[in-house]
Design a protein around this motif. Sequence first.
Motif, PDB file in Angstrom:
ATOM      1  N   GLY A  38     -43.205 -49.255 -68.213  1.00 53.31           N
ATOM      2  CA  GLY A  38     -43.833 -50.547 -68.471  1.00 53.31           C
ATOM      3  C   GLY A  38     -44.893 -50.438 -69.532  1.00 53.31           C
ATOM      4  N   PRO A  39     -45.929 -51.315 -69.491  1.00 57.22           N
ATOM      5  CA  PRO A  39     -46.997 -51.308 -70.501  1.00 57.22           C
ATOM      6  C   PRO A  39     -47.719 -49.962 -70.548  1.00 57.22           C
ATOM      7  N   ALA A  40     -48.205 -49.614 -71.749  1.00 56.80           N
ATOM      8  CA  ALA A  40     -48.846 -48.308 -71.941  1.00 56.80           C
ATOM      9  C   ALA A  40     -50.127 -48.158 -71.134  1.00 56.80           C
ATOM     10  N   ASP A  41     -50.794 -49.277 -70.814  1.00 52.00           N
ATOM     11  CA  ASP A  41     -52.065 -49.176 -70.087  1.00 52.00           C
ATOM     12  C   ASP A  41     -51.889 -49.375 -68.591  1.00 52.00           C
ATOM     13  N   ALA A  42     -50.645 -49.361 -68.127  1.00 53.93           N
ATOM     14  CA  ALA A  42     -50.398 -49.620 -66.706  1.00 53.93           C
ATOM     15  C   ALA A  42     -50.872 -48.446 -65.854  1.00 53.93           C
ATOM     16  N   GLU A  43     -51.495 -48.775 -64.731  1.00 53.96           N
ATOM     17  CA  GLU A  43     -51.875 -47.782 -63.728  1.00 53.96           C
ATOM     18  C   GLU A  43     -51.101 -48.135 -62.462  1.00 53.96           C
ATOM     19  N   ALA A  44     -50.453 -47.170 -61.869  1.00 53.38           N
ATOM     20  CA  ALA A  44     -49.645 -47.443 -60.681  1.00 53.38           C
ATOM     21  C   ALA A  44     -49.838 -46.335 -59.663  1.00 53.38           C
ATOM     22  N   ALA A  45     -50.003 -46.720 -58.405  1.00 54.47           N
ATOM     23  CA  ALA A  45     -50.193 -45.768 -57.317  1.00 54.47           C
ATOM     24  C   ALA A  45     -48.919 -44.961 -57.095  1.00 54.47           C
ATOM     25  N   PRO A  46     -49.038 -43.786 -56.480  1.00 54.63           N
ATOM     26  CA  PRO A  46     -47.857 -42.926 -56.312  1.00 54.63           C
ATOM     27  C   PRO A  46     -46.866 -43.474 -55.283  1.00 54.63           C
ATOM     28  N   SER A  47     -45.607 -43.171 -55.558  1.00 57.83           N
ATOM     29  CA  SER A  47     -44.524 -43.429 -54.609  1.00 57.83           C
ATOM     30  C   SER A  47     -43.746 -42.133 -54.451  1.00 57.83           C
ATOM     31  N   MET A  48     -43.091 -41.980 -53.304  1.00 54.84           N
ATOM     32  CA  MET A  48     -42.386 -40.726 -53.032  1.00 54.84           C
ATOM     33  C   MET A  48     -40.978 -41.020 -52.544  1.00 54.84           C
ATOM     34  N   VAL A  49     -40.041 -40.163 -52.964  1.00 55.83           N
ATOM     35  CA  VAL A  49     -38.666 -40.226 -52.480  1.00 55.83           C
ATOM     36  C   VAL A  49     -38.175 -38.791 -52.288  1.00 55.83           C
ATOM     37  N   PRO A  50     -37.525 -38.485 -51.160  1.00 55.72           N
ATOM     38  CA  PRO A  50     -36.982 -37.131 -50.977  1.00 55.72           C
ATOM     39  C   PRO A  50     -35.698 -36.946 -51.794  1.00 55.72           C
ATOM     40  N   VAL A  51     -35.581 -35.801 -52.436  1.00 53.33           N
ATOM     41  CA  VAL A  51     -34.395 -35.512 -53.246  1.00 53.33           C
ATOM     42  C   VAL A  51     -33.945 -34.078 -52.984  1.00 53.33           C
ATOM     43  N   SER A  52     -32.699 -33.804 -53.385  1.00 52.59           N
ATOM     44  CA  SER A  52     -32.139 -32.455 -53.253  1.00 52.59           C
ATOM     45  C   SER A  52     -31.616 -32.025 -54.620  1.00 52.59           C
ATOM     46  N   VAL A  53     -32.008 -30.820 -55.028  1.00 51.37           N
ATOM     47  CA  VAL A  53     -31.572 -30.278 -56.322  1.00 51.37           C
ATOM     48  C   VAL A  53     -31.003 -28.885 -56.082  1.00 51.37           C
ATOM     49  N   HIS A  54     -29.681 -28.753 -56.302  1.00 50.85           N
ATOM     50  CA  HIS A  54     -29.009 -27.461 -56.142  1.00 50.85           C
ATOM     51  C   HIS A  54     -29.311 -26.829 -54.782  1.00 50.85           C
ATOM     52  N   GLY A  55     -29.315 -27.658 -53.743  1.00 51.23           N
ATOM     53  CA  GLY A  55     -29.525 -27.160 -52.388  1.00 51.23           C
ATOM     54  C   GLY A  55     -30.974 -27.002 -51.979  1.00 51.23           C
ATOM     55  N   LEU A  56     -31.918 -27.235 -52.890  1.00 48.36           N
ATOM     56  CA  LEU A  56     -33.346 -27.161 -52.558  1.00 48.36           C
ATOM     57  C   LEU A  56     -33.887 -28.565 -52.303  1.00 48.36           C
ATOM     58  N   GLU A  57     -34.752 -28.677 -51.262  1.00 50.13           N
ATOM     59  CA  GLU A  57     -35.319 -29.981 -50.913  1.00 50.13           C
ATOM     60  C   GLU A  57     -36.672 -30.166 -51.608  1.00 50.13           C
TER      61      GLU A  57
END
Length: 721
Positions: free
Chosen positions: A77-96
């Motif tokens: 979005g806009p270059a000056d945007a500040e946004a709080a963190p969000s989290m999603v669990p993912v798996s990469v090559h068998g690692l969580e």
Amino acid sequence: MEHGRRVDLLNCADEPIHIPGSIQPHGALLFFSAAGLLEGWSANAPTLLGIAPEPGIPCASLALPSAALELLCDYIGPADAEAAPSMVPVSVHGLEFDCIVHAACGRIIAEFEAREVGADEVARFAVKAHASIDRLRRQKSIEGLLSSAVDQIREFTGFDRVMAYRFRPDDSGDVVAESRREDLVPYLGQRYPAGDIPAQARRLYILNTLRSIVDVHYQAVPLLGAPDAAPLDMSHAVLRSVSPVHVEYLKNMGVGASMSVSIVINGRLWGLIACHHMSRRLVPYSVRMAADVLAQVIGSTIHSIEARLQSEMVERSTATRARVIADLVLDEDPLETLSRHAGAIMTATASQAMIACHYGKLLAHGDLPPGLAEAIVASLPENEHDLVLRESLGDWPPALHAQLGKWVGMMALPFDPGAGGWSILLRVEQIEQVAWGGRPEKTTALGPLGTRLTPRGSFDAWYETVRGHAQPWEATVLGNARLALAELVRVMTSRRAQLDATRAQLLAMLGHDLRDPLHSINMAGMVLEKGNSQPTLGKRIQSSTSRMQRMISQVLDMSRIDGGLGLGVALEPVDLTALVEDLMDEARMAYPTIPFQLTCDEAAMVNADSGRLGQVLSNLLSNARHHGEAGKPVRVCVTVQGREAVVEVSNAGAPIPPELAATLFNPFKRASLNNPRNRTGMGLGLYIAQQIVREHHGEIAYRHEGNEVIFSVRLPLLDDA
């Protein structure tokens, strides 16, 4: 990109810890422009995430899990945007991993933090955290709240030690609650110097309320990217590498991993929940966030408790201030008012002594040694109009140090600067044995980066006795004191204006009232000069001179009272009943047509100045004679009630109107002017009578009862009577 700067205790206060240029190795980091173009990455990102990063490529071109890409797209979005963190669990090559994304300073930051426990275990942690929040909300005291909090956080995070720090005004911190493994040395009650947390670290503690170090023996992973790329602000990053000085500090404590959660109240770092583990420990992101929410609940609950305590203190202080001001408006002597309320004032301000002075007269309350009150007053600045505060021995003039003893805290209110009017509150020295967590001063030693100033290596309690300091004056107490000072000054200014008007009125009255007796004396002198002797002339001269003498005596008494000198009573045992009988005999001889009746005459001995007390009773008899109904008796009764002697003088008459009754004991009452039944009065009699009775520690009052006007004087009986 710059990273790995040499830091020691000489420059750690200037260390840019928000842009370390590196991360901890238990995850990988990518950062993008606001448009989603890759600007940089951690050196381990290609290996952990299986990607081939290049500057400027869109995030969608990276071989990342779809859930991570969807989350990243939400932040473009806009270059000056500040946004709080969000989290999603993912798996990469068998690692969580937990993929945490946030936007700050015109950049989008994606962190892939390794997760070493399954989703089911994380869910169980969350259930425990929710139960902890409910238990904490039921706590009623800060001590109980923090004690419960460290137990709850240790239970669902599994750390070996969890401590609650509370920061002092000087930024040093005390361990006020602790939950620990039984074999660990306790740190409860120890204090840590302000220098343990530099200013920039405090700023980050407020900005990002949770920080985790998984393994203090980690090797930092540098950030890579375009050579001319601006350093990445990692204030909100979960993988941010920490200061090498702090890492060395933790190693010196024998700590293998740590987590800290800030307790922030109204934008101020109130305290910390500090978690230590003796070996490596990675607490899942979701569990850490639960701890962060818990800290917010702790902060909110502390704020509510402090607000309630502060409200109670303000309420007590306001009530005391209102009573003092109300009495000061009515009383003539401000010192008497302050003295009467001294106990309540000291309680409301948590003071142990009080001094009040005005026009050179001084009253002291508390365990003050002889001469100290006078010395304290003498040390105050002249013509001061604001509070004068002293909180330690160093705030006092050196010449007073030896004399002060334990009295090192002072708050002085100059309520009447022109007349030397001060209300002074004192606090005693707080002798404190501080258990420092090791010697707080810096030491030079051979550290990992060579010979330099390093953090202390021993955290055994090092005791220091701190003297010469009183409890600092709280903001609530100071705020109420300033309100009280403003009201005191207003009352004294009003009184001074009234006094000036009274003096002008006095001069006018004296000019008028003395003219008649002087004229009579002058005429009598002229007649005597011509030789026509008449028997009535001597009486006329005697009457006029007595009237003038009475007026002048009242004016002199008034001057002594206004000057704060008092009337100077000389107390001795006096038979009150005998004194009343003598005065009534004189009244009967002077006014044989008026019936004076002594209706009761119980024996009563008092400690009094017989001349001054006779002045009071003569004034009451004179008033009863002037104002009583013609032909009706003036009655006097002497009784003993408990430990008091009571004299009542009554005459038949209608009740005094309420608006006049309220000013009976004020000087120069309008009701006294041009009164045909009291032509010689200036309105000073009852005012002076009240002052005399007060100097006898008694009371004088008016009431109307059974068609009679009654004035009563109450005096304490002689102790051995």
